[in-house]
Design a protein around this motif. Structure first.
Motif, PDB file in Angstrom:
ATOM      1  N   GLY A  30       0.968  -1.338   0.019  1.00  0.00           N
ATOM      2  CA  GLY A  30       0.099   0.007  -0.252  1.00  0.00           C
ATOM      3  C   GLY A  30       1.088   1.223  -0.125  1.00  0.00           C
ATOM      4  N   GLU A  31       2.109   1.071  -0.419  1.00  0.00           N
ATOM      5  CA  GLU A  31       2.929   2.318  -0.480  1.00  0.00           C
ATOM      6  C   GLU A  31       3.593   2.292  -1.880  1.00  0.00           C
ATOM      7  OE1 GLU A  31       3.061   4.398   1.839  1.00  0.00           O
ATOM      8  OE2 GLU A  31       2.672   3.270   3.688  1.00  0.00           O
ATOM      9  N   LYS A  32       4.214   3.380  -2.365  1.00  0.00           N
ATOM     10  CA  LYS A  32       5.011   3.524  -3.349  1.00  0.00           C
ATOM     11  C   LYS A  32       6.332   2.714  -3.115  1.00  0.00           C
ATOM     12  CE  LYS A  32       3.221   7.451  -5.957  1.00  0.00           C
ATOM     13  NZ  LYS A  32       2.735   6.817  -7.024  1.00  0.00           N
ATOM     14  N   LEU A  33       6.885   2.095  -4.240  1.00  0.00           N
ATOM     15  CA  LEU A  33       8.118   1.452  -3.833  1.00  0.00           C
ATOM     16  C   LEU A  33       9.277   2.546  -3.466  1.00  0.00           C
ATOM     17  CD1 LEU A  33       9.780  -1.290  -4.147  1.00  0.00           C
ATOM     18  CD2 LEU A  33      10.255  -0.550  -6.691  1.00  0.00           C
ATOM     19  N   LEU A  34       9.244   3.420  -4.297  1.00  0.00           N
ATOM     20  CA  LEU A  34      10.109   4.545  -4.007  1.00  0.00           C
ATOM     21  C   LEU A  34       9.429   5.931  -4.094  1.00  0.00           C
ATOM     22  CD1 LEU A  34      13.483   3.471  -5.984  1.00  0.00           C
ATOM     23  CD2 LEU A  34      12.966   3.344  -3.280  1.00  0.00           C
ATOM     24  N   VAL A  35      10.003   6.929  -3.306  1.00  0.00           N
ATOM     25  CA  VAL A  35       9.397   8.302  -3.557  1.00  0.00           C
ATOM     26  C   VAL A  35      10.351   9.298  -3.879  1.00  0.00           C
ATOM     27  CG1 VAL A  35       7.161   8.069  -2.061  1.00  0.00           C
ATOM     28  CG2 VAL A  35       9.220   8.878  -1.126  1.00  0.00           C
TER      29      VAL A  35
ATOM     30  N   SER B 287      18.876   8.796   3.646  1.00  0.00           N
ATOM     31  CA  SER B 287      19.624   9.349   2.762  1.00  0.00           C
ATOM     32  C   SER B 287      19.251   8.680   1.213  1.00  0.00           C
ATOM     33  CB  SER B 287      21.064   9.183   2.885  1.00  0.00           C
ATOM     34  OG  SER B 287      21.283   7.782   3.035  1.00  0.00           O
ATOM     35  N   SER B 288      18.265   7.841   1.100  1.00  0.00           N
ATOM     36  CA  SER B 288      17.952   7.134   0.047  1.00  0.00           C
ATOM     37  C   SER B 288      19.104   6.496  -0.529  1.00  0.00           C
ATOM     38  CB  SER B 288      17.348   8.040  -1.078  1.00  0.00           C
ATOM     39  OG  SER B 288      16.195   8.574  -0.558  1.00  0.00           O
TER      40      SER B 288
ATOM     41  N   PHE C 250      15.092  -5.719  -4.153  1.00  0.00           N
ATOM     42  CA  PHE C 250      13.632  -5.460  -3.949  1.00  0.00           C
ATOM     43  C   PHE C 250      13.532  -5.284  -2.278  1.00  0.00           C
ATOM     44  CE2 PHE C 250      12.567  -6.118  -8.479  1.00  0.00           C
ATOM     45  CZ  PHE C 250      11.775  -4.849  -8.516  1.00  0.00           C
ATOM     46  N   HIS C 251      14.131  -6.170  -1.647  1.00  0.00           N
ATOM     47  CA  HIS C 251      14.150  -6.246  -0.460  1.00  0.00           C
ATOM     48  C   HIS C 251      14.717  -4.787   0.401  1.00  0.00           C
ATOM     49  CE1 HIS C 251      13.927  -8.051   3.942  1.00  0.00           C
ATOM     50  NE2 HIS C 251      15.140  -7.098   4.090  1.00  0.00           N
ATOM     51  N   GLU C 252      15.797  -4.685  -0.380  1.00  0.00           N
ATOM     52  CA  GLU C 252      16.403  -3.180   0.342  1.00  0.00           C
ATOM     53  C   GLU C 252      15.711  -2.054  -0.218  1.00  0.00           C
ATOM     54  OE1 GLU C 252      18.880  -3.153   2.311  1.00  0.00           O
ATOM     55  OE2 GLU C 252      18.934  -5.164   2.369  1.00  0.00           O
ATOM     56  N   LEU C 253      15.258  -2.057  -1.610  1.00  0.00           N
ATOM     57  CA  LEU C 253      14.345  -0.963  -1.876  1.00  0.00           C
ATOM     58  C   LEU C 253      13.189  -0.716  -1.174  1.00  0.00           C
ATOM     59  CD1 LEU C 253      14.377  -0.767  -5.785  1.00  0.00           C
ATOM     60  CD2 LEU C 253      15.778   0.217  -4.168  1.00  0.00           C
ATOM     61  N   THR C 254      12.340  -1.815  -0.502  1.00  0.00           N
ATOM     62  CA  THR C 254      11.202  -1.577   0.121  1.00  0.00           C
ATOM     63  C   THR C 254      11.392  -1.078   1.392  1.00  0.00           C
ATOM     64  OG1 THR C 254      11.493  -3.889   0.385  1.00  0.00           O
ATOM     65  CG2 THR C 254       9.624  -3.182  -1.305  1.00  0.00           C
TER      66      THR C 254
ATOM     67  N   VAL D 264       8.010  -0.100   3.904  1.00  0.00           N
ATOM     68  CA  VAL D 264       7.874  -0.660   5.299  1.00  0.00           C
ATOM     69  C   VAL D 264       8.677   0.127   6.524  1.00  0.00           C
ATOM     70  CG1 VAL D 264       7.703  -3.058   4.503  1.00  0.00           C
ATOM     71  CG2 VAL D 264       9.975  -2.239   5.093  1.00  0.00           C
ATOM     72  N   ASN D 265       8.932   1.421   6.239  1.00  0.00           N
ATOM     73  CA  ASN D 265       9.640   1.896   7.109  1.00  0.00           C
ATOM     74  C   ASN D 265       8.672   2.621   8.385  1.00  0.00           C
ATOM     75  OD1 ASN D 265       7.979   4.408   6.436  1.00  0.00           O
ATOM     76  ND2 ASN D 265       9.295   5.441   5.184  1.00  0.00           N
TER      77      ASN D 265
END
Length: 332
Positions: free
Chosen positions: A172-177, A200-201, A222-226, A231-232
């Protein structure tokens, strides 16, 4: 996190002219908001950290041809300083405090600054070893990183979009903003093979561990990107867990967000690539992570899979997990 000493650093490319020249030969194409980097300075820093953390790796280095006694002395002095600053305790290279994290942050940012002095012992060691590293080690490390990148890109070109879309739907979130940098390194400088800073992205991910290669590289990418947004602490997933678990006094189980994170990404990747790779085993299962404090797999198999299959809402799935944990708590 950057300490005052960072204001006293000079432009990195001027301090390390030999290594800076190598950047032009490592132009890596991005993917969506992701840019990939294969930077020698960061690789040197984390390789030194890894030598301090892993005595077997250091023993192998001492047997390499072409490294003479004076050069080994520089390595030994450097490694001792990395140990002093926490390498043997496996401190996080981004989120810890002190010189290791400060230097990592500097190398990730590459921010040009203007002064005459540097008050960081580890940074000074990089200066001492940069030429030797460039001449004798960087070629091998760079090639390993580049091969890892090419293998990942082949998979991203085919499966990246469907995996990203499914993860966005489920979390329910964008992968990256924000624009995000994935720094590929020969050794990660930690027991863990990767780490991500949402602030720091930036992601650091290794190119040499077997459980980060092949199809597992796709999963762990993808685990790291999410980690950055999906999942923050402010994410939908963590918000629902906090709300539902508070109802049952399950504060000790709120870390379940991370097993759920591993489980979700691994299952999505498994399903998307199943026709080409029907025998894929996800990272958490392969590495036996669902034990001890993470012993939730039976619960996830029973209550989270229905959510992944579209049979219940996330709220209902989390509520069912919380109710079951509460029941176990009362019975014990």
């Amino acid at each position: 996190m950057l300490r005052p000493f960072l204001l006293a650093l000079i432009l990195l490319s001027l301090v390390f002219p030999v290594l800076a020249e190598e950047k032009a030969s490592d132009q890596l194409d991005g993917w969506r908001l992701v840019s990939f980097k294969n930077e020698p300075l960061l690789n040197l820093h984390l390789y030194l950290y890894e030598l301090a953390r892993d005595k077997n790796l250091y023993a192998a280095l001492k047997k390499e041809e072409g490294i003479v006694a004076d050069q080994l002395y520089l390595f030994e002095r450097t490694i001792n300083d990395y140990i002093t600053h926490g390498a043997e305790q496996n401190i996080n290279i981004i989120r810890s405090s002190g010189e290791v994290a400060d230097l990592t942050a500097l190398l990730l940012s590459g921010t040009p600054v203007d002064s005459e002095s540097v008050n960081n012992n580890l940074y000074a060691h990089l200066q001492e070893l940069s030429t030797l590293y460039n001449e004798q080690m960087w070629g091998l490390h760079r090639e390993s990183n580049f091969r890892w990148y090419l293998s990942l890109r082949e998979k991203l070109d085919v499966y990246g979009d469907p995996i990203a879309s499914r993860l966005e739907d489920l979390f329910g979130e964008k992968l990256l903003v924000n624009a995000h940098t994935v720094n590929i390194v020969y050794k990660p400088g930690m027991r863990q093979g990767a780490t991500t800073s949402g602030r720091s992205s930036q992601t650091i991910i290794n190119s040499t561990y077997s459980d980060y290669s092949g199809w597992l590289a796709l999963e762990m990418f993808f685990h790291e990107l999410t980690h950055a947004n999906s999942v923050n602490r402010k994410s939908k997933l963590q918000g629902i867990i906090s709300s539902e678990f508070d109802k049952y006094g399950l504060k000790a189980h709120k870390h379940i967000w991370h097993p759920i994170h591993f489980y979700t990404v691994g299952e999505v990747v498994r399903r998307v690539i199943s026709k080409e790779e029907p025998n894929f085993t996800d990272y958490a299962t392969l590495n036996g992570l669902y034990v001890g404090r993470w012993n939730y797999k039976s619960l996830l198999d029973k209550y989270w899979i229905p959510y992944l299959n579209g049979l219940v809402l996330m709220e209902e799935a989390i509520a069912n997990i919380a109710k079951n944990l509460s029941k176990e708590k009362r019975e014990n």
